[in-house]
Design an enzyme around this catalytic site. Structure first.
Site, PDB file in Angstrom:
ATOM      1  N   HIS A  74     -40.137  54.527   2.464  1.00 13.58           N
ATOM      2  CA  HIS A  74     -39.489  53.475   1.677  1.00 13.58           C
ATOM      3  C   HIS A  74     -39.484  52.125   2.397  1.00 13.58           C
ATOM      4  O   HIS A  74     -39.087  51.114   1.824  1.00 13.58           O
ATOM      5  CB  HIS A  74     -38.049  53.913   1.366  1.00 13.58           C
ATOM      6  CG  HIS A  74     -37.457  53.248   0.186  1.00 13.58           C
ATOM      7  ND1 HIS A  74     -36.269  52.557   0.235  1.00 13.58           N
ATOM      8  CD2 HIS A  74     -37.895  53.149  -1.084  1.00 13.58           C
ATOM      9  CE1 HIS A  74     -35.994  52.067  -0.954  1.00 13.58           C
ATOM     10  NE2 HIS A  74     -36.968  52.411  -1.776  1.00 13.58           N
TER      11      HIS A  74
ATOM     12  N   HIS B 299     -33.070  44.262  -6.827  1.00 18.55           N
ATOM     13  CA  HIS B 299     -33.750  45.339  -6.116  1.00 18.55           C
ATOM     14  C   HIS B 299     -33.512  45.162  -4.623  1.00 18.55           C
ATOM     15  O   HIS B 299     -33.862  46.011  -3.813  1.00 18.55           O
ATOM     16  CB  HIS B 299     -35.246  45.338  -6.446  1.00 18.55           C
ATOM     17  CG  HIS B 299     -35.966  46.553  -5.979  1.00 18.55           C
ATOM     18  ND1 HIS B 299     -36.788  46.565  -4.870  1.00 18.55           N
ATOM     19  CD2 HIS B 299     -35.988  47.820  -6.457  1.00 18.55           C
ATOM     20  CE1 HIS B 299     -37.289  47.766  -4.696  1.00 18.55           C
ATOM     21  NE2 HIS B 299     -36.821  48.558  -5.630  1.00 18.55           N
TER      22      HIS B 299
END
Length: 609
Positions: free
Chosen positions: A265, A495
């Site tokens: 990630h 985000h």
């Protein structure tokens, strides 16, 4: 059984709450499992429009399968919107009748529809405008509902307008006032010659659109070597490699993911120039949708010059030990493809760095290694480099994120135990006040998503599922709305992920962190074996701002962050403080339940398939 709370009534099915098995998604070929746990396929049902939409040619929207099923479904729905008037199939009718408010969680057809809250559609003030300016626009390759405006000055970064005190920047956003992009950055600017004459780069990320990524490099750098560090396996890895076939300058490095449910990630760029070397740590995926109408952030390092020949290996270190920590993070990949970059970084002077690196790498760690990664690394730094404050329990902790993992049956399982102890650490003082410190969590509500620039599809990047949510209803009392008037980004869904400690009046910060890590044990790590072992599933990366590294006692919160001023000493928190608690009518955005009572900004509703 039902749960009553200030966020609505939840009616659960008869299955054991603690062992709810998510419904099996429909099998579709070439769909990548989603480490960010984004939404699965949905139908974005369109209300009838008085004017015809511009037609979109099929070849304009063609692209190789990429990203999560949600992103692929959104792309499909852009080219093939399902008209509201044609959506009266029995299945959709039943969903709309029984799940109208999005809170009737039972799968039983025998449940009375009245168990769902009756929420009236908002009136004129908050309803999306009926008149659309989209009809005057030329066709968009992203579909008429997702027109990405790129004004002529969108890619013009003014270096004099950037603040080099904190080197923290927001991404540019289309569809907001121009002043809120002054001093913000777009990927084309980050990769442009004004920051250096590029020789080679590495892109660490979760999701890649390689043809799009290549086009973000300026023509003169477009054939320079690029290494892509990813976590793909099997079919999705094959698709990624296939995307790169036309590009001879791209090579790959696969991150090892040996623990179940772990993801790669981390989002980072390593940029090697004729003039030196630079690091970018960011929150955006390497796909187009992440760079236009979402709130995203990044840290850009200074330009690091090359050290004189024959310098010792310890040369070029910063007071924050950034060079040591970056090299240790890269070594954790155990990847031959990064060996050359490790040697290259050693040859540069990183002493100007004023932030601390907070990384997560997969593994089970014991002894001193426990404090190298995840939230225990954050705890160690807060203990060693911050000072206790008077009435510390009145300094709230703020966490803001775009995805939520399973926290356990109650807050004592992880959030209010080991994680809260980390977030409330200030110096080496006793943490006895930890549990009395307020924890304010910012996560978009349904109405935040509905009224956003992207409308309901923005929720595809906010993948909180009903299966997780119904097991931790206690968590929702912590939730606060997304509101970002200070940055002009209230309508650009976040985000970005940020964590911080604020003074009681929210005018000062004891510290600030921007990271890829969402609110999950997989990202931050969880203690095991009677607190003698730390288990981390995923790769994550963020940067921690501590006042001591800036010769300050605390960071003043900047009240006017746009337009950016090079003389400002205030920290540009990208959303409004204090956070606004959910009202009794607010619901956290949950991706896999329908929202049909009110249209979004594009006249659509949201019905999971």
């Amino acid at each position: 059984m039902s749960h009553e709370s200030q966020h609505g009534k939840w009616t659960l099915s008869d299955s054991d709450e603690d062992n709810v098995v998510p419904p099996t998604p429909p099998k579709k070929p070439n769909v990548k499992p989603d480490p960010e746990r984004r939404a699965n396929a949905v139908n974005t049902v369109t209300k009838p429009k008085s004017k015809s939409e511009p037609s979109i040619k099929s070849e304009e929207i063609s692209a190789p399968p990429m990203g999560s099923e949600a992103r692929q479904a959104a792309r499909l729905n852009q080219s093939n919107p399902v008209k509201y008037e044609n959506s009266s199939s029995p299945a959709v009718k039943r969903k709309r009748e029984t799940d109208e408010g999005g809170w009737n969680l039972s799968s039983s057809d025998d449940e009375a529809p009245s168990s769902a809250p009756k929420v009236k559609p908002r009136q004129s003030r908050s309803s999306p405008p009926k008149k659309k300016i989209e009809d005057k626009r030329p066709p968009s390759p992203h579909g008429p509902a997702y027109y990405k405006e790129e004004p002529s000055d969108f890619f013009e970064a003014n270096l004099s307008a950037t603040s080099d005190t904190y080197r923290f920047y927001l991404n540019k956003v289309t569809g907001i006032e121009k002043k809120y992009n002054t001093g913000a950055l777009h990927i084309k600017e980050i990769l442009s010659p004004m920051f250096g004459t590029l020789k080679e780069s590495v892109q660490f990320n979760y999701c890649f659109d390689i043809p799009w990524m290549v086009k973000q490099y300026p023509p003169e750098f477009r054939d320079k070597p690029v290494t892509i560090v990813h976590g793909e396996k099997r079919e999705s890895k094959a698709r990624l490699i296939q995307q790169a076939q036309p590009y001879n300058h791209i090579r790959f490095c696969q991150a090892k993911l040996d623990i179940a449910f772990g993801t790669h990630h981390t989002k980072m760029m390593l940029l090697w120039y004729e003039e030196g070397f630079r690091v970018i740590i960011l929150t955006s995926n390497m796909i187009q949708a992440d760079w236009y109408q979402k709130t995203q952030g990044l840290w850009m390092s200074p330009l690091y010059p090359r050290l004189p020949e024959g310098s010792p290996e310890t040369a070029g270190e910063s007071r924050t030990h950034f060079k040591r920590d970056l090299l240790e993070y890269l070594r954790a990949y155990r990847a031959p493809e990064l060996a050359e970059w490790i040697e290259r970084i050693k040859e540069h002077d990183l002493s100007e760095t004023r932030i601390y690196l907070i990384g997560s790498t997969p593994g089970r760690f014991q002894g001193p290694d426990m404090e190298k990664w995840g939230h225990l690394k954050l705890r160690k730094l807060l203990s060693e480099h911050t000072c206790p404050v008077q009435n510390a329990e009145q300094w709230p902790v703020i966490g803001q994120f775009s995805s939520i993992g399973s926290m356990g049956l109650d807050k004592t399982k992880w959030l209010a135990a080991e994680f809260q102890r980390t977030l409330t650490t200030l110096g080496k003082a006793s943490s006895s006040s930890s549990l009395s410190t307020s924890v304010l969590l910012i996560y978009p509500s349904v109405d935040n998503v509905r009224t956003s620039l992207e409308g309901y599809p923005a929720g595809g990047s906010l993948p909180y599922s009903i299966q997780t949510a119904q097991k931790q209803l206690w968590l929702h009392s912590f939730f606060h709305r997304w509101k970002a008037e200070v940055s002009g980004r209230s309508s650009a869904m976040p985000h970005i992920k940020t964590y911080m400690r604020a003074s009681p009046d929210f005018s000062q910060l004891a510290w600030f962190l921007i990271t890829s890590a969402n609110l999950s044990k997989a990202a931050w790590g969880a203690l095991e074996k009677n607190n003698t072992q730390m288990m981390v599933r995923s790769y994550e990366l963020g940067v921690l701002y501590l006042p001591s590294a800036f010769d300050m006692s605390s960071f003043p919160v900047e009240k006017n962050i746009f337009p950016v001023s090079s003389s400002s000493t205030g920290f540009p928190v990208p959303f409004d403080l204090p956070p606004q608690h959910y009202s009794s009518k607010d619901q956290p955005w949950i991706w896999n339940i329908p929202y049909t009572q009110a249209p979004d900004t594009h006249g659509n509703i949201w019905v999971p398939s």
